[in-house]
Design a protein around this motif. Sequence first.
Motif, PDB file in Angstrom:
ATOM      1  N   LYS A  38      20.138  14.465  30.708  1.00 20.84           N
ATOM      2  CA  LYS A  38      20.739  15.764  31.044  1.00 20.84           C
ATOM      3  C   LYS A  38      19.781  16.603  31.882  1.00 20.84           C
ATOM      4  CE  LYS A  38      23.264  15.864  26.660  1.00 20.84           C
ATOM      5  NZ  LYS A  38      23.333  16.516  25.340  1.00 20.84           N
ATOM      6  N   ILE A  39      18.528  16.623  31.484  1.00 19.57           N
ATOM      7  CA  ILE A  39      17.526  17.444  32.184  1.00 19.57           C
ATOM      8  C   ILE A  39      17.367  16.984  33.627  1.00 19.57           C
ATOM      9  CG2 ILE A  39      15.052  17.935  32.281  1.00 19.57           C
ATOM     10  CD1 ILE A  39      15.151  18.020  29.167  1.00 19.57           C
ATOM     11  N   ARG A  40      17.289  15.687  33.822  1.00 21.62           N
ATOM     12  CA  ARG A  40      17.080  15.175  35.185  1.00 21.62           C
ATOM     13  C   ARG A  40      18.361  15.236  36.015  1.00 21.62           C
ATOM     14  NH1 ARG A  40      13.388  11.758  32.196  1.00 21.62           N
ATOM     15  NH2 ARG A  40      11.275  12.257  32.914  1.00 21.62           N
ATOM     16  N   ARG A  41      19.492  14.975  35.379  1.00 24.08           N
ATOM     17  CA  ARG A  41      20.760  14.981  36.114  1.00 24.08           C
ATOM     18  C   ARG A  41      21.066  16.366  36.679  1.00 24.08           C
ATOM     19  NH1 ARG A  41      25.419  12.230  36.830  1.00 24.08           N
ATOM     20  NH2 ARG A  41      27.333  13.448  37.044  1.00 24.08           N
ATOM     21  N   THR A  42      20.725  17.390  35.953  1.00 26.05           N
ATOM     22  CA  THR A  42      21.009  18.760  36.381  1.00 26.05           C
ATOM     23  C   THR A  42      19.911  19.344  37.265  1.00 26.05           C
ATOM     24  OG1 THR A  42      20.006  19.567  34.324  1.00 26.05           O
ATOM     25  CG2 THR A  42      22.412  19.278  34.347  1.00 26.05           C
ATOM     26  N   GLY A  43      18.802  18.632  37.421  1.00 28.84           N
ATOM     27  CA  GLY A  43      17.696  19.160  38.202  1.00 28.84           C
ATOM     28  C   GLY A  43      16.801  20.094  37.426  1.00 28.84           C
ATOM     29  N   ARG A  82      27.947  14.203  32.484  1.00 27.49           N
ATOM     30  CA  ARG A  82      28.871  15.219  32.985  1.00 27.49           C
ATOM     31  C   ARG A  82      28.331  16.642  32.933  1.00 27.49           C
ATOM     32  NH1 ARG A  82      31.841  11.014  31.120  1.00 27.49           N
ATOM     33  NH2 ARG A  82      33.829  10.537  32.150  1.00 27.49           N
ATOM     34  N   VAL A  83      27.183  16.866  32.327  1.00 28.82           N
ATOM     35  CA  VAL A  83      26.668  18.226  32.230  1.00 28.82           C
ATOM     36  C   VAL A  83      26.296  18.763  33.608  1.00 28.82           C
ATOM     37  CG1 VAL A  83      25.851  18.058  29.848  1.00 28.82           C
ATOM     38  CG2 VAL A  83      24.337  17.402  31.727  1.00 28.82           C
ATOM     39  N   VAL A  84      26.441  20.059  33.765  1.00 32.11           N
ATOM     40  CA  VAL A  84      26.070  20.727  35.016  1.00 32.11           C
ATOM     41  C   VAL A  84      25.244  21.961  34.677  1.00 32.11           C
ATOM     42  CG1 VAL A  84      28.088  19.893  36.285  1.00 32.11           C
ATOM     43  CG2 VAL A  84      28.204  22.071  35.058  1.00 32.11           C
ATOM     44  N   LEU A  85      24.469  22.404  35.629  1.00 32.14           N
ATOM     45  CA  LEU A  85      23.679  23.620  35.481  1.00 32.14           C
ATOM     46  C   LEU A  85      24.297  24.687  36.371  1.00 32.14           C
ATOM     47  CD1 LEU A  85      21.107  24.948  34.272  1.00 32.14           C
ATOM     48  CD2 LEU A  85      19.910  24.236  36.355  1.00 32.14           C
ATOM     49  N   ALA A  86      24.725  25.792  35.770  1.00 35.61           N
ATOM     50  CA  ALA A  86      25.357  26.861  36.533  1.00 35.61           C
ATOM     51  C   ALA A  86      24.365  27.471  37.521  1.00 35.61           C
ATOM     52  CB  ALA A  86      25.870  27.945  35.586  1.00 35.61           C
ATOM     53  N   PRO A  87      24.822  27.845  38.709  1.00 33.68           N
ATOM     54  CA  PRO A  87      23.925  28.480  39.685  1.00 33.68           C
ATOM     55  C   PRO A  87      23.208  29.704  39.132  1.00 33.68           C
ATOM     56  CG  PRO A  87      25.984  27.851  40.742  1.00 33.68           C
ATOM     57  CD  PRO A  87      26.173  27.618  39.262  1.00 33.68           C
ATOM     58  N   ASP A 143      21.415  22.289  24.909  1.00 30.24           N
ATOM     59  CA  ASP A 143      22.854  22.113  24.726  1.00 30.24           C
ATOM     60  C   ASP A 143      23.551  23.412  24.351  1.00 30.24           C
ATOM     61  OD1 ASP A 143      22.828  19.409  25.314  1.00 30.24           O
ATOM     62  OD2 ASP A 143      22.462  18.820  23.247  1.00 30.24           O
ATOM     63  N   ASN A 144      24.574  23.741  25.132  1.00 25.56           N
ATOM     64  CA  ASN A 144      25.379  24.953  24.945  1.00 25.56           C
ATOM     65  C   ASN A 144      24.575  26.235  25.127  1.00 25.56           C
ATOM     66  OD1 ASN A 144      27.751  23.478  24.491  1.00 25.56           O
ATOM     67  ND2 ASN A 144      27.205  23.193  22.334  1.00 25.56           N
ATOM     68  N   THR A 145      23.410  26.085  25.741  1.00 27.27           N
ATOM     69  CA  THR A 145      22.627  27.241  26.166  1.00 27.27           C
ATOM     70  C   THR A 145      22.403  27.124  27.671  1.00 27.27           C
ATOM     71  OG1 THR A 145      21.560  27.515  24.002  1.00 27.27           O
ATOM     72  CG2 THR A 145      20.471  28.533  25.881  1.00 27.27           C
ATOM     73  N   LEU A 146      21.531  26.224  28.086  1.00 30.67           N
ATOM     74  CA  LEU A 146      21.335  26.010  29.521  1.00 30.67           C
ATOM     75  C   LEU A 146      22.482  25.216  30.142  1.00 30.67           C
ATOM     76  CD1 LEU A 146      17.508  25.315  29.916  1.00 30.67           C
ATOM     77  CD2 LEU A 146      18.830  27.096  31.057  1.00 30.67           C
ATOM     78  N   VAL A 147      23.028  24.269  29.380  1.00 26.93           N
ATOM     79  CA  VAL A 147      24.171  23.494  29.884  1.00 26.93           C
ATOM     80  C   VAL A 147      25.298  23.543  28.866  1.00 26.93           C
ATOM     81  CG1 VAL A 147      22.693  21.938  31.230  1.00 26.93           C
ATOM     82  CG2 VAL A 147      23.341  21.301  28.890  1.00 26.93           C
ATOM     83  N   ASP A 148      26.522  23.440  29.355  1.00 26.81           N
ATOM     84  CA  ASP A 148      27.698  23.477  28.481  1.00 26.81           C
ATOM     85  C   ASP A 148      27.962  22.062  27.980  1.00 26.81           C
ATOM     86  OD1 ASP A 148      30.087  23.831  27.168  1.00 26.81           O
ATOM     87  OD2 ASP A 148      30.966  25.120  28.725  1.00 26.81           O
ATOM     88  N   ARG A 149      27.264  21.697  26.944  1.00 28.01           N
ATOM     89  CA  ARG A 149      27.388  20.344  26.403  1.00 28.01           C
ATOM     90  C   ARG A 149      28.771  20.076  25.849  1.00 28.01           C
ATOM     91  NH1 ARG A 149      29.011  17.958  21.538  1.00 28.01           N
ATOM     92  NH2 ARG A 149      28.147  15.855  21.462  1.00 28.01           N
ATOM     93  N   ASP A 150      29.381  21.078  25.212  1.00 30.53           N
ATOM     94  CA  ASP A 150      30.698  20.881  24.608  1.00 30.53           C
ATOM     95  C   ASP A 150      31.760  20.595  25.665  1.00 30.53           C
ATOM     96  OD1 ASP A 150      29.612  21.208  22.144  1.00 30.53           O
ATOM     97  OD2 ASP A 150      30.525  23.156  21.728  1.00 30.53           O
ATOM     98  N   ALA A 151      31.706  21.297  26.786  1.00 33.90           N
ATOM     99  CA  ALA A 151      32.660  21.047  27.862  1.00 33.90           C
ATOM    100  C   ALA A 151      32.478  19.638  28.414  1.00 33.90           C
ATOM    101  CB  ALA A 151      32.496  22.075  28.977  1.00 33.90           C
ATOM    102  N   ALA A 152      31.237  19.205  28.558  1.00 34.64           N
ATOM    103  CA  ALA A 152      30.964  17.863  29.048  1.00 34.64           C
ATOM    104  C   ALA A 152      31.470  16.813  28.065  1.00 34.64           C
ATOM    105  CB  ALA A 152      29.467  17.683  29.287  1.00 34.64           C
TER     106      ALA A 152
END
Length: 220
Positions: free
Chosen positions: A120-125, A85-90, A12-21
């Motif tokens: 979160k882990i599975r949703r973002t791949g 709603r979390v996403v993983l940046a390219p 959270d807030n490292t690999l994915v932007d949890r706060d934005a989600a």
Amino acid sequence: MSDVPLLLIDLDNTLVDRDAAFRAAVADFLARHDLPAADLAWATAVDAGGYAARQDVAAALAGRYGDAVPPGAVRTLLDTGAADRVVLAPSSRAALADARACGWTCVVVTNGRTVQQETKIRRTGLDLLLDGWVVSESVGHKKPEPEIFRAAARAVGTTLSGAWVVGDSPAADIAGAHALGLRSVWVANGRVWQGSSCRPTHVTDDVAAAIHHVVLAGSR
């Protein structure tokens, strides 16, 4: 156990932007139930970046809105709102792939509830990009406790020898690494380091730069 290059990464807030989600989820919650849009700032403060206890956030929301929202709406928000709603940046995806191509074993170490974090882990791949992950609820220990980092190493059949820790939390990630004598990279996310008891080995603005620093340092 074999000693392989081990990279332990916060979620959270490292690999994915949890706060934005979370903000997006709350904004949708407010609109859906005809609640004041200005309450977004209040709810975000109550959440405290995910560090507030879930039951405290639920109680605050229920106390503020009472019968204005249907039963279960607050629980749905807290259970799946951010996770859906979390996403993983390219750039983060590419950095992880590069690290593994260079021989690093990449493991997520995250505090939180297992179902939510694994969603979160599975949703973002990330499940396809990582060698493993550990969630505090599953192992019975939370960062910065040493046991959760040791559990991460065991999960992939190695030790913490030579491991790096990457994360955004001074208390959970950097202090946890320091207590174990591990090197660390603090993901600043626009902040200035203010810790006094320890310091990270390196500071970067984002996780992709952090991962690339670790890979480069490991090749020296």
